[in-house]
Design an enzyme around this catalytic site. Structure first.
Site, mmCIF file in Angstrom:
data_model
loop_
_atom_site.group_PDB
_atom_site.id
_atom_site.type_symbol
_atom_site.label_atom_id
_atom_site.label_comp_id
_atom_site.label_asym_id
_atom_site.label_seq_id
_atom_site.Cartn_x
_atom_site.Cartn_y
_atom_site.Cartn_z
ATOM 1 N N ASP A 85 50.361 -8.207 1.164
ATOM 2 C CA ASP A 85 50.918 -7.678 2.409
ATOM 3 C C ASP A 85 51.412 -8.772 3.333
ATOM 4 O O ASP A 85 50.930 -9.902 3.279
ATOM 5 C CB ASP A 85 49.828 -6.935 3.200
ATOM 6 N N GLU A 97 44.313 9.005 33.022
ATOM 7 C CA GLU A 97 44.440 7.626 33.525
ATOM 8 C C GLU A 97 43.463 6.682 32.841
ATOM 9 O O GLU A 97 43.507 5.476 33.035
ATOM 10 C CB GLU A 97 44.207 7.585 35.037
#
Ligand code: ADE
Length: 253
Positions: free
Chosen positions: A169, A116
């Site tokens: 990019d 969790e």
């Protein structure tokens, strides 16, 4: 650059650094990825690293002490100080700007959670920054760490070959990349745009810039809000929009 990763699955992270551009960067010594398992710093015969959630509820939470001792060992491994980054869906979204910033540091420490999550008190005392790779939940931080290592690793000087360039990019200038083609120039799926075969470098650069602007406008208009387009860019985008309108029905845009 050195990246230390605190993870219950060190082999998983190491596996992700063995291929392609990142594999070569590691081989060439441009990038060093070290992994640390909190289980090695846990006490007792069971080497326990988690416990039940206070207040009840499903799942387990990672304990403070094994992580605290692991982080102390990581910090002592080299003299270089480094920010500790926790990967979690609650973090700030990772962007190319953030990647560039981290890539300029000599060292970062990544903390991967499982179950969790991690006891909040450990995060409050030991974490400098919390980063998320997107608005979805993974079963642990390892894949997010691998994403960050890849994005940061390929930005290291010399990691990309001569033919590749981080400057080209997507996101490098806040825009999406232009489309790319290779041989054959004629195919049943279509032809390579004629301008790319013209040998006219200025015309090619202009076409690529127009595609880059146009794609960003079509697919990620939110990105355009954060870039300032000069007069030439604005003309190129208008030209793209005109051509796009000519190619599609009104309802598409
Ligand atoms: N851990 C689990 N989900 C994550 C996400 N989306 N980004 C970063 N770390 C995570």
């Amino acid at each position: 650059m050195r990246i230390d990763v605190v993870t219950l699955f060190p082999e998983f992270v190491q596996q992700c650094t063995g291929f392609g551009v990142i594999g070569r960067a590691v081989e060439r010594g441009l990038l060093d990825v070290a992994t640390w398992n909190p289980r090695d710093h846990a006490e007792g015969g069971y080497r326990r690293v988690d416990d039940t959630v206070c207040g009840g509820g499903p799942g387990m939470v990672m304990l403070i002490e094994p992580l605290r001792h692991t982080l102390a060992a990581v910090r002592q491994a080299t003299e270089q100080s480094a920010p500790v980054i926790y990967l979690s869906p609650q973090g700030r979204r990772l962007t190319q700007d953030k990647v560039r910033e981290l890539a300029g540091l000599p060292r970062v420490i990544l903390l991967c959670g499982r179950y969790e999550g991690i006891d909040e008190r450990l995060l409050e005392h030991e974490i400098d920054e919390e980063l998320s790779i997107g608005d979805y939940v993974l079963s642990g931080g390892e894949l997010a760490a691998a994403v960050l290592i890849d994005a940061v690793g390929r930005m290291q000087e010399g990691a990309l070959g001569d033919t590749q360039s981080a400057a080209q990019d997507s996101f490098s200038d806040g825009l999406l990349d232009c489309p790319h083609y290779t041989r054959p120039v004629s195919h049943e799926f279509g032809d390579v745009p004629a301008v790319l075969l013209s040998g006219d470098h200025a015309a090619i650069a202009r076409w690529r810039r127009m595609q880059s602007l146009g794609r960003t406008w079509l697919r990620r208009p939110d990105l355009l809000e954060n870039v300032t387009l000069d007069a030439q860019d604005q003309r190129l985008l208008e030209e793209f929009k005109r051509e796009h309108k000519g190619n599609t029905h009104e309802q598409d845009h």
